[in-house]
Design an enzyme around this catalytic site. Structure first.
Site, PDB file in Angstrom:
ATOM      1  N   LYS A 252       2.582   3.383  -6.067  1.00 42.45           N
ATOM      2  CA  LYS A 252       2.154   2.346  -7.017  1.00 42.45           C
ATOM      3  C   LYS A 252       3.274   1.934  -7.960  1.00 42.45           C
ATOM      4  CE  LYS A 252      -0.969   3.566  -4.509  1.00 42.45           C
ATOM      5  NZ  LYS A 252      -0.832   2.838  -3.200  1.00 42.45           N
TER       6      LYS A 252
ATOM      7  N   ASP B 196      -3.334  -2.805  -2.329  1.00 41.13           N
ATOM      8  CA  ASP B 196      -4.371  -1.773  -2.377  1.00 41.13           C
ATOM      9  C   ASP B 196      -4.216  -0.945  -3.658  1.00 41.13           C
ATOM     10  OD1 ASP B 196      -5.279   1.178  -0.457  1.00 41.13           O
ATOM     11  OD2 ASP B 196      -6.538  -0.263  -1.523  1.00 41.13           O
ATOM     12  N   ASN B 197      -5.284  -0.279  -4.083  1.00 37.08           N
ATOM     13  CA  ASN B 197      -5.247   0.726  -5.156  1.00 37.08           C
ATOM     14  C   ASN B 197      -4.833   0.218  -6.527  1.00 37.08           C
ATOM     15  OD1 ASN B 197      -3.699   2.343  -2.515  1.00 37.08           O
ATOM     16  ND2 ASN B 197      -5.743   2.962  -3.186  1.00 37.08           N
TER      17      ASN B 197
ATOM     18  N   ASP C 269       0.827  -1.209   0.000  1.00 32.25           N
ATOM     19  CA  ASP C 269       0.000   0.000   0.000  1.00 32.25           C
ATOM     20  C   ASP C 269       0.858   1.253   0.000  1.00 32.25           C
ATOM     21  OD1 ASP C 269      -2.476   1.454   2.262  1.00 32.25           O
ATOM     22  OD2 ASP C 269      -2.337   1.516   0.069  1.00 32.25           O
TER      23      ASP C 269
ATOM     24  N   GLU D 239     -11.280   4.791  -0.768  1.00 37.96           N
ATOM     25  CA  GLU D 239     -11.643   5.159   0.610  1.00 37.96           C
ATOM     26  C   GLU D 239     -12.431   6.471   0.647  1.00 37.96           C
ATOM     27  OE1 GLU D 239      -8.645   4.226  -0.388  1.00 37.96           O
ATOM     28  OE2 GLU D 239      -7.096   5.653   0.094  1.00 37.96           O
TER      29      GLU D 239
HETATM   30  O1  LIG Z   1      -5.193   4.409  -0.975  1.00 36.67           O
HETATM   31  C1  LIG Z   1      -4.475   5.380  -1.633  1.00 36.67           C
HETATM   32  C2  LIG Z   1      -5.087   6.334  -2.432  1.00 36.67           C
HETATM   33  C3  LIG Z   1      -4.320   7.301  -3.089  1.00 36.67           C
HETATM   34  C4  LIG Z   1      -5.008   8.317  -3.934  1.00 36.67           C
HETATM   35  C5  LIG Z   1      -4.542   9.626  -3.953  1.00 36.67           C
HETATM   36  C6  LIG Z   1      -5.202  10.580  -4.733  1.00 36.67           C
HETATM   37  C7  LIG Z   1      -6.319  10.209  -5.477  1.00 36.67           C
HETATM   38  F1  LIG Z   1      -6.953  11.130  -6.222  1.00 36.67           F
HETATM   39  C8  LIG Z   1      -6.780   8.901  -5.463  1.00 36.67           C
HETATM   40  C9  LIG Z   1      -6.125   7.953  -4.688  1.00 36.67           C
HETATM   41  C10 LIG Z   1      -2.924   7.321  -2.935  1.00 36.67           C
HETATM   42  C11 LIG Z   1      -2.294   6.348  -2.130  1.00 36.67           C
HETATM   43  C12 LIG Z   1      -0.887   6.316  -1.937  1.00 36.67           C
HETATM   44  N1  LIG Z   1      -0.342   5.359  -1.146  1.00 36.67           N
HETATM   45  C13 LIG Z   1      -1.140   4.435  -0.560  1.00 36.67           C
HETATM   46  N2  LIG Z   1      -2.478   4.400  -0.712  1.00 36.67           N
HETATM   47  C14 LIG Z   1      -3.072   5.361  -1.474  1.00 36.67           C
HETATM   48 MG   LIG Z   2      -3.943   2.738  -0.357  1.00 33.78          MG
END
Ligand SMILES: Oc1cc(-c2ccc(F)cc2)cc2cncnc12
Ligand SMILES: [Mg+2]
Length: 214
Positions: free
Chosen positions: A144, A169-170, A141, A199
């Site tokens: 990316k 995640d993501n 997490d 989230e």
């Molecule tokens: O869960 C996450 C979400 C996002 C993120 C940021 C901006 C956006 F517009 C969408 C999603 C960034 C992350 C970086 N590291 C770990 N987890 C993350």
């Molecule tokens: Mg994340």
């Protein structure tokens, strides 16, 4: 604003969450980040997928890449049996300090070690430093672009065993296309996608569960 977002989250947890009660810490973070200001915690919806995979895996040694405020660290550690250990790597020292205090507020600090540094530097040191053979569960997490590089590093450092579970995640938002392609085409993994939402928002996201075969 004088404080950082993670510090504001910590202050909210310290104000409203019951000391030693992990669930109240998770609820405090989720209510703050859904009502006051968004933050990149895995959140409760994807958190339920994380819970299910942890309970199914029953890991003894856990590695987390990307701690941030420690929300997923608390989420995982609250489900671990006595004696199990969670190591979480965070490159931002301010995030790591906030996470330590949130994890302590949840009463889970005895199960958790936060290592401050870059995953590509620390992963090769884990066997020697931690006297650990393999990780049973890895939660990915962090940034990316590092998912695939760090997964290959875990393989090269012989930190995975047949049956080790990786949960990322993501994989949809922001997305990790090279990681997904690797996991879905490599004969060394059995991979499965869990659709969900980003989230605290209505945006589509998802998690990829991959079992290392050999
Ligand atoms: O869960 C996450 C979400 C996002 C993120 C940021 C901006 C956006 F517009 C969408 C999603 C960034 C992350 C970086 N590291 C770990 N987890 C993350
Ligand atoms: Mg994340």
């Amino acid at each position: 604003s004088g404080t950082s977002r993670p510090v504001r989250i910590l202050h909210h947890v310290q104000k409203v969450a019951q000391y030693g009660d992990a669930q109240s810490v998770l609820s405090a973070v989720d209510s703050y980040c859904s009502k006051i200001e968004w933050a990149m915690n895995v959140g409760d919806l994807k958190g339920q997928i994380l819970d299910a995979v942890v309970l199914e895996t029953r890991p003894h040694y856990v590695l987390e890449l990307g701690t941030y405020c420690g929300y997923s660290t608390v989420r995982i550690a609250r489900l671990l049996p006595p004696g199990a250990r969670l190591f979480s790597i965070e490159m931002n020292p301010q995030y790591a300090q906030v996470a330590r205090e949130i994890i302590q507020h949840a009463g889970l600090d005895a199960k958790v070690d936060i290592l401050v540094g870059c995953t590509s530097d620390l992963i090769p040191q884990l066997k020697k430093k931690l006297d650990i053979e393999k990780f049973d569960f890895v939660f990915i997490d962090h940034w990316k672009v590092s998912y695939l590089r760090d997964t290959k590093l875990l393989e090269e450092c012989d930190l995975l065993r047949p049956g080790s579970v990786l949960l990322a995640d993501n994989v949809t938002c922001p997305g990790a296309p090279d990681y997904l392609h690797y996991m879905r085409t490599s004969p060394r993994y059995e991979s499965q996608y869990f659709p969900s939402r980003l989230e605290y928002l209505q945006v589509e996201d998802g998690m990829e569960k991959s079992v290392f075969l050999a």
